[in-house]
Write a protein that holds these residues in place. Structure first.
Motif, PDB file in Angstrom:
ATOM      1  N   PHE A  50       0.873  -1.173   0.000  1.00 54.39           N
ATOM      2  CA  PHE A  50       0.000   0.000   0.000  1.00 54.39           C
ATOM      3  C   PHE A  50       0.915   1.228   0.000  1.00 54.39           C
ATOM      4  CE2 PHE A  50      -2.332  -3.431   1.966  1.00 54.39           C
ATOM      5  CZ  PHE A  50      -3.598  -3.326   1.407  1.00 54.39           C
TER       6      PHE A  50
ATOM      7  N   VAL B 175      -2.273   1.064   7.701  1.00 54.72           N
ATOM      8  CA  VAL B 175      -3.191  -0.024   7.344  1.00 54.72           C
ATOM      9  C   VAL B 175      -3.371  -0.922   8.561  1.00 54.72           C
ATOM     10  CG1 VAL B 175      -3.653  -1.855   5.668  1.00 54.72           C
ATOM     11  CG2 VAL B 175      -2.183   0.070   5.030  1.00 54.72           C
TER      12      VAL B 175
ATOM     13  N   PHE C  55      -0.750   7.696   6.206  1.00 50.72           N
ATOM     14  CA  PHE C  55      -1.785   6.663   6.376  1.00 50.72           C
ATOM     15  C   PHE C  55      -1.171   5.452   7.062  1.00 50.72           C
ATOM     16  CE2 PHE C  55       0.167   5.180   2.457  1.00 50.72           C
ATOM     17  CZ  PHE C  55       0.120   3.796   2.563  1.00 50.72           C
TER      18      PHE C  55
ATOM     19  N   SER D 287      -2.840   0.318  -4.045  1.00 48.52           N
ATOM     20  CA  SER D 287      -2.378  -0.976  -3.549  1.00 48.52           C
ATOM     21  C   SER D 287      -1.791  -1.758  -4.715  1.00 48.52           C
ATOM     22  CB  SER D 287      -3.513  -1.773  -2.897  1.00 48.52           C
ATOM     23  OG  SER D 287      -4.464  -2.168  -3.868  1.00 48.52           O
TER      24      SER D 287
ATOM     25  N   ALA E 281      -5.582  -5.747   6.721  1.00 41.05           N
ATOM     26  CA  ALA E 281      -5.774  -5.017   5.466  1.00 41.05           C
ATOM     27  C   ALA E 281      -7.262  -4.888   5.130  1.00 41.05           C
ATOM     28  CB  ALA E 281      -5.014  -5.676   4.321  1.00 41.05           C
TER      29      ALA E 281
ATOM     30  N   ILE F  66      -8.020   1.345   6.310  1.00 39.40           N
ATOM     31  CA  ILE F  66      -6.873   2.236   6.267  1.00 39.40           C
ATOM     32  C   ILE F  66      -7.268   3.544   6.941  1.00 39.40           C
ATOM     33  CG2 ILE F  66      -5.237   3.515   4.828  1.00 39.40           C
ATOM     34  CD1 ILE F  66      -5.438   1.444   2.724  1.00 39.40           C
TER      35      ILE F  66
END
Length: 720
Positions: A104, A147, A145, A119, A151, A154
């Motif tokens: 990501f 994650v 950001f 991604s 996953a 986010i």
């Protein structure tokens, strides 16, 4: 210390500097008495940025500067060339994380201005656009950001037009839609993290989102937000008011994160001072109404970073080791005096930073010009150098809880950034397949020369100086030269490739970087030799390096451009007030040029460990020396000056650069222009490349005009 208003009336300047008809600037004299030293400030009224008179003044200055700059030819060519060089790099990458078999990352495509969130499936190679920030409005930018572990979600931090007051939103990856949660305000540099079960987030909340509030960067709180609940119910994990036992200062930032195994919460009371108080608490305390914090690190321990692995407490410290060492002690029974040395201090290199993966600790060893990377096995403590290419190697883990994969950004002055990947078990360094783009750069090493030398400063100390210039120029003193420096907070001005500066070199300009005291190029002693009472070394080193360029015929005073950014405002401001004859042009960008008043801003108290406080008599003497505004004298022939500010800047508030431009406009006797370059789409900086390139094409064109570059001379007399 008291303020005395000498007059409630306005004194409009009658003697406009030379022929430049600057917008009228009222003078309202205020006298400050700093422990017996009086200083008159005619521009204190500008500090009220909400005042319509102040706003009108900034707008008038902006319009005037644009009218002057707009007549300089080839600005558009500079802008276009910067864009071309940027596109040679293809796409550029920002924040990068790995979860299971996916990468990501944020990426700015070569034909776009802002980064978007993507991604990449490592099995198929397929890339997917996850989120475009401008769906939330024009000039919305992704600042950071993280994650979650599976996953599924986010957490994305968003900012606006270069501002650093951000809000956090939660993105559902399955639907690519944002949840209703909106958490904030959060400062752009502050980290946040999902809890072990991915149901909540810890973050640091600012006390206000008002950029003009004096409380903007004060009394922040570490918080826990349960996703899907009202933010008003967020739990306070640490703060000055609710946790008085922490003895936190109002300007310290409460930051909470988790150890890799989620056994502990870690609280750091951060500031510009690297030696922060650090506390821990069992992870199970999250469920309690109040956290029972236990302090494990004091500022006096001279520890700048830690890493916890089980009961192992790794320390990055300059205690009796100004170039730093890495030590190991027990977390449950820490004993710093008898800690085991894992990596001893180096004589000629500095341990700059540490980070970890699942089974390894990594550290950087640098000399200000190169930065090598080493790994430490967390179990055996075996140390091994990683064979990344020569240059500045800055690494981070792709997923420090899940694996040992790291990525490394490698660059030099003439070598654009390349991303490499590495895993200790495979012991191979490979150019990243997915985190690089096809590049189309010329061979800059064939075009330019780089010299790394040392220059004797005013007190005999040798100061590193990096010089880059086109190979075909003659060193006859007739070349424009651009010299920059910083010198603050122990920050090392390491080599990096800049599209902006490469375009400046294409104009036949010598580029120089002075590694002045106050930085970290030579360790903590180098830092301490340029702070508070020793701060004059910062600009005196810069002056010595500038004199070297002149003496060695790289340039001449009529061709020399000096630059300083942010805390580098002290450097450039004091360099031109101490040696106005040495520079043809000064570029002061979002600079601390009014050190005497910086403490009154929201970010001011945070700077006290570095520059001192105006409330202390000894510190006040040092701040008086640093203050460029009060050193401006009537009739002195100052260089041409362009002062840049961003109206969304909360670090160096716009009135500080504004006041510096005003006093120079009023007092300079050189007849050279002094312009205040005001950007309403920027803050301290921006990730919008078009905004940045527009600024620098204007600023560089101004500088090249003033040093007589034939391509930047207006065809008609510029209206003064």
């Amino acid at each position: 210390m008291k303020n005395i208003f000498l007059s409630v009336g306005l004194f409009i300047s009658q003697a406009i500097a030379a022929q430049y008809n600057y917008p009228a600037t009222p003078e309202k004299a205020v006298v400050d008495n700093y422990f017996g030293t009086t200083v008159t400030d005619n521009y204190r009224w500008m500090e009220d940025l909400k005042n319509p008179e102040v706003q009108s003044w900034f707008k008038a200055q902006s319009n005037y500067s644009n009218s002057i700059i707009g007549r300089i030819p080839n600005r558009e060519a500079l802008f276009s060339r910067m864009k071309e060089v940027q596109k040679m790099n293809g796409d550029s990458f920002g924040v990068i994380h790995q979860r299971q078999n996916f990468y990501f990352y944020t990426k700015t495509k070569k034909n776009e201005n802002l980064s978007k969130l993507y991604s990449r499936n490592l099995s198929t190679g397929k890339e997917t656009l996850i989120f475009d920030p401008e769906t939330l409005g024009k000039n919305t930018q992704i600042t950071n950001f993280i994650v979650d572990s599976k996953a599924k979600k986010i957490a994305v931090l968003f900012s606006k037009s270069g501002g650093e007051i951000c809000n956090l939103k939660i993105l559902n990856l399955a639907t690519k839609t944002l949840l209703n949660d909106e958490v904030g305000p959060i400062w752009s540099e502050f980290a946040f993290e999902f809890t072990q079960d991915d149901k909540a987030i810890v973050y640091t909340k600012m006390s206000t989102a008002d950029p003009d509030s004096n409380m903007l960067l004060k009394d922040m709180k570490a918080m826990l937000h349960v996703i899907g609940t009202d933010v008003k119910t967020d739990k306070i994990l640490a703060s000055r008011e609710e946790y008085p036992e922490l003895n936190a200062l109002t300007e310290q930032f409460s930051k909470v994160y988790f150890t890799d195994d989620y056994k502990y919460l870690v609280l750091r009371l951060s500031s510009v001072k690297s030696e922060s108080p650090i506390f821990i608490a069992p992870y199970s305390e999250l469920k309690n109404k109040k956290i029972n914090w236990k302090q494990i690190i004091k500022p006096s321990d001279d520890i700048t970073d830690i890493f916890i692995s089980g009961d192992k407490l790794f320390l990055l410290t300059h205690k009796d080791a100004p170039n730093y060492k890495i030590s190991l002690t027990s977390l449950s029974k820490p004993d710093f005096n008898n800690a085991k040395t894992v990596v001893p201090e180096s004589k000629n290199h500095v341990i700059i930073a540490i980070h970890n993966s699942k089974n390894y600790l990594y550290y950087s060893l640098g000399d200000g010009i190169t930065r090598d990377k080493y790994q430490v096995n967390l179990n055996s403590l075996e140390v091994k150098k990683i064979n990344f290419p020569t240059g500045v190697n800055s690494s981070l883990s792709l997923n420090f809880r899940e694996n040992d994969n790291i990525f490394c950004e490698n660059m030099n002055w003439l070598s654009p950034l390349t991303i490499y990947e590495y895993n200790p078990e495979k012991d191979t360094v490979v150019k990243s397949k997915y985190l690089n783009s096809e590049t189309n750069y010329p061979d800059y090493n064939e075009l330019y020369t780089v010299k790394e030398i040392e220059v004797k400063s005013h007190d005999g100390v040798m100061v590193p100086l990096s010089i880059m210039y086109p190979k075909n120029i003659k060193l006859n003193g007739d070349n424009p030269a651009y010299i920059t420096g910083y010198g603050g907070y122990g920050y090392s001005y390491e080599p990096y490739f800049s599209a902006r500066l490469s375009v400046l070199m294409e104009q036949g300009v010598v580029i120089a970087v002075a590694h002045v005291r106050g930085g970290g190029e030579k360790g903590e002693n180098w830092h301490k030799a340029g702070m508070k009472g020793t701060k004059p070394n910062t600009w005196k080193d810069f002056i010595a390096c500038s004199e070297y360029l002149v003496n060695q015929k790289y340039t001449s005073p009529s061709k020399l451009i000096g630059n300083g950014v942010s805390a580098g405002g002290i450097l450039i401001g004091r360099a031109i007030t101490e040696r106005p004859d040495l520079f043809a042009v000064a570029i002061a960008e979002v600079g601390m040029t009014n050190a005497l008043r910086s403490e009154t801003t929201a970010n001011g108290p945070n700077q006290i460990p570095e520059v001192g406080t105006i409330q202390n008599e000894e510190d006040a003497k040092h701040l008086l020396e640093m203050d460029a505004q009060s050193k401006v004298k009537k009739g002195v022939k100052y260089p041409a000056v362009i002062v840049r500010t961003g109206m969304n800047d909360s670090r160096i508030v716009p009135w500080e650069p504004g006041k510096f431009a005003a006093i120079l406009q009023k007092n300079s006797g050189s007849g050279k222009p002094v312009l205040l370059y005001v950007n309403y789409e920027n803050g301290h900086f921006t990730s919008d490349v078009d905004v940045a390139f527009k600024e620098y094409s204007d600023i560089f064109a101004f500088a090249l005009w003033q040093v007589g570059h034939p391509d930047y001379q207006p065809k008609e007399n510029t209206e003064k």
